[in-house]
Structure formats: C-alpha cells, structure tokens
Design an enzyme around this catalytic site. Structure first.
Site, PDB file in Angstrom:
ATOM      1  N   THR A 106       1.026  -0.692  -0.052  1.00 42.28           N
ATOM      2  CA  THR A 106      -0.217  -0.090   0.054  1.00 42.28           C
ATOM      3  C   THR A 106       1.088   1.129  -0.231  1.00 42.28           C
ATOM      4  OG1 THR A 106      -1.705  -0.893   1.079  1.00 42.28           O
ATOM      5  CG2 THR A 106      -2.077   1.190   1.038  1.00 42.28           C
TER       6      THR A 106
ATOM      7  N   TYR B 161       4.620 -12.560   4.521  1.00 45.35           N
ATOM      8  CA  TYR B 161       4.054 -12.049   4.062  1.00 45.35           C
ATOM      9  C   TYR B 161       3.650 -12.877   2.211  1.00 45.35           C
ATOM     10  CZ  TYR B 161       1.510  -7.918   1.715  1.00 45.35           C
ATOM     11  OH  TYR B 161       0.818  -7.086   0.414  1.00 45.35           O
TER      12      TYR B 161
ATOM     13  N   LYS C 168       1.633 -12.541   7.221  1.00 39.31           N
ATOM     14  CA  LYS C 168       0.847 -11.666   6.996  1.00 39.31           C
ATOM     15  C   LYS C 168       0.152 -12.515   5.614  1.00 39.31           C
ATOM     16  CE  LYS C 168      -0.849  -7.569   4.180  1.00 39.31           C
ATOM     17  NZ  LYS C 168      -0.287  -6.572   3.796  1.00 39.31           N
TER      18      LYS C 168
ATOM     19  N   ILE D  56      -2.962  -6.599   8.975  1.00 43.28           N
ATOM     20  CA  ILE D  56      -2.298  -5.389   8.490  1.00 43.28           C
ATOM     21  C   ILE D  56      -3.746  -4.599   7.616  1.00 43.28           C
ATOM     22  CG2 ILE D  56      -0.282  -4.327   7.123  1.00 43.28           C
ATOM     23  CD1 ILE D  56       0.840  -7.137   8.487  1.00 43.28           C
TER      24      ILE D  56
END
Length: 290
Positions: free
Chosen positions: A44, A132, A160, A202
């Site tokens: 992001t 992740y 994540k 997250i």
C-alpha cells in the site's frame, strides 16, 4: 508480539516527491484513532516504486513521528535476498520494531527457495520478522507446510496471510500452533480469520477508517463478538471498494476525497477511472467519510 489493527500506511506524493508533511499528518491520524501499529513501505506504501533513499526516508520519518507510541514494522521485502537483508538491517538501525517481508516476486522461487530466502534474512538480522504471503501480486504461494518449516526460527514471529483463503490460514494455524502469529492480509476476512485464531490485520481500510478497524479488533479481543461481527459486516462494502482497482489506487483516491493527502500514485499505477471514482465517491458518502 504484533496484534490488533496494523495499518499498511500509504506513501503520499506531491508533484512526484514524497510529501513528508502529509506523511506525518497521516501517522497522527492513525495514532489518534487507535491504530495499534504502522507499516510503512508495504504494498500500500508503493514500496516497489520508491528508490532506496526514499524507502529509508519514509521508514525514518514514520519512526520519528511515531516516537515509540506504537510499533513500526518496516516493509523490507525484495525479490533479491541480499537487498532484503540490507533493507532489514537499515530498518533495524533506524529503530524499527519489526520488518515485513513479502515473498520474492517475479522470479517465482520454489518452496525450498522460500525457506532458504527467509532463513537467510532471519539469520542475518536480529529483528522480529513477519512473512508476507500475497500470491495474487507475487506469483508464488507460500504453502502452510513451508510456513511450518520457518515458524521455529526465533526471529520469525508472524505471517501476513493475504491469499484470501480461510482454509489456508486455518492450515497454518493448525500446523504451527503458537510458534507463529497469523495476521489477516485482507480487511474483508479479518473477523473470520480472528475467529480461527489470527491476532489482527495488516489493513488497507484503516488508512481511511482507522477507528472502525481498531474497534473491530478491540471488540474481538474483549470477547464482544457481536460488536466485532457487526463492524465486520458494516465495513464489508467499503473494504471491497478498496480493491475496485489495483491497491493503493482506491485508498489513495479515497484519502484525496477526504482531503488527507493527494491521490497521486506513481507509474505504472495511474489515476482511478472516472467511472470507478464515481462509484467510490458514492460509497464514501454512504459511510459519511465525505
């Protein structure tokens, strides 16, 4: 170690440059509204189009502005193991509380390659590390069995999980037990993932609705499942709206509509289409965000 509402914060730009003042304001907006930790330079945060100096500047600015009020987890992943180690070392030196390491993208390592990649980073840098997994963006899915091989490492503390699959998240939790924490990587399944044992999210949505996301995770931890369920269902529409185009185009467009920062993104990302912007605007009005 890291739990609750963890925002994957955007990197604001003005005229092509990182807008440091707006970044500091966004950090304050998050902390004021109950966010539990902040991730700069994740997906992001457009980490893939930040150069090295910009990347480290963003991490340092967030650490400085947070001033130890909440943990800062720096995005330091790369498709180069050596680069991921270097970024992780620099983040630790800057004062980060942890690092977030996306699976290597484009070069599509095998599961054995993933184990060696993450083990090399964990051996090289003594900082809490979050794996992740986001195969929709990287082209490789880190399987639960692979996570289980990595979970015993003392520096690997969480994953994540952003496959959007409750089955995969459940398999990780079943295989790993208390060896590793699972964090949702998708706002639209945070509540069901927490019901399976995840410790939080997250979040992309927290960029524009930090209090709602924090209230959801807080309610869950307090045992108020009805409030958590209600918040989950109430935010579902806008959570989905954050992905009507490639992240972070929608969330930056939303922040622009709210007057929080410019909606500027870096090529090859481009401004949202007028049709989708109209849809997003209507949804934001429903939620009284504008």
């Amino acid at each position: 170690m890291f739990k609750g509402s963890i925002v994957a914060i955007v990197t604001p730009f003005t005229n092509g440059a990182v807008d440091q003042e707006k970044l500091r304001e966004l950090v304050e907006f998050q902390i004021t509204n109950g966010t539990d930790a902040i991730v700069p330079c994740g997906t992001t945060g457009e980490s893939s189009t930040l150069d090295y100096d910009e990347h480290m500047d963003v991490v340092k600015i967030v650490i400085e502005q947070v001033n130890k009020r909440v943990p800062v987890i720096a995005g330091t992943g790369s498709n180069s193991t050596a680069e991921a180690i270097e970024l992780s070392r620099k983040a630790k030196e800057a004062g980060a509380d942890g690092v977030l390491l996306v699976t290597p993208y484009y070069n599509k390592p095998t599961q054995e390659g993933l184990v060696r990649h993450y083990t090399a980073i964990a051996d090289a840098v003594a900082i809490p590390q979050i794996l992740y997994n986001v195969p929709g963006r990287t082209g490789v899915n880190m399987l639960p069995e692979t996570v289980a091989r990595l979970a015993p490492h003392k520096n690997i503390v969480a994953i994540k999980e952003a496959t959007g699959s409750l089955q995969q998240a459940s398999e990780i939790l079943a295989l790993c037990g208390d060896q590793i924490d699972v964090l949702s990587g998708d706002d639209f399944i945070t509540f069901p993932m927490m019901a399976c044992g995840a410790k939080g999210v997250i979040s992309v949505l927290a960029n524009i609705m930090p209090k709602a996301v924090a209230d959801l995770t807080d309610a869950f931890f307090a045992g108020d499942l009805e409030t958590a369920r209600r918040l989950h269902l109430n935010t579902l529409k806008i959570s989905n709206a954050m992905f009507i185009e490639s992240n972070p185009i929608p969330v930056k467009t939303a922040l622009g509509l709210m007057g929080k920062c410019s909606d500027e993104v870096r090529l090859p990302l481009c401004p949202m289409s007028e049709g989708n912007k109209a849809k997003l605007t209507a949804i934001m009005k429903e939620y009284q965000l504008i």
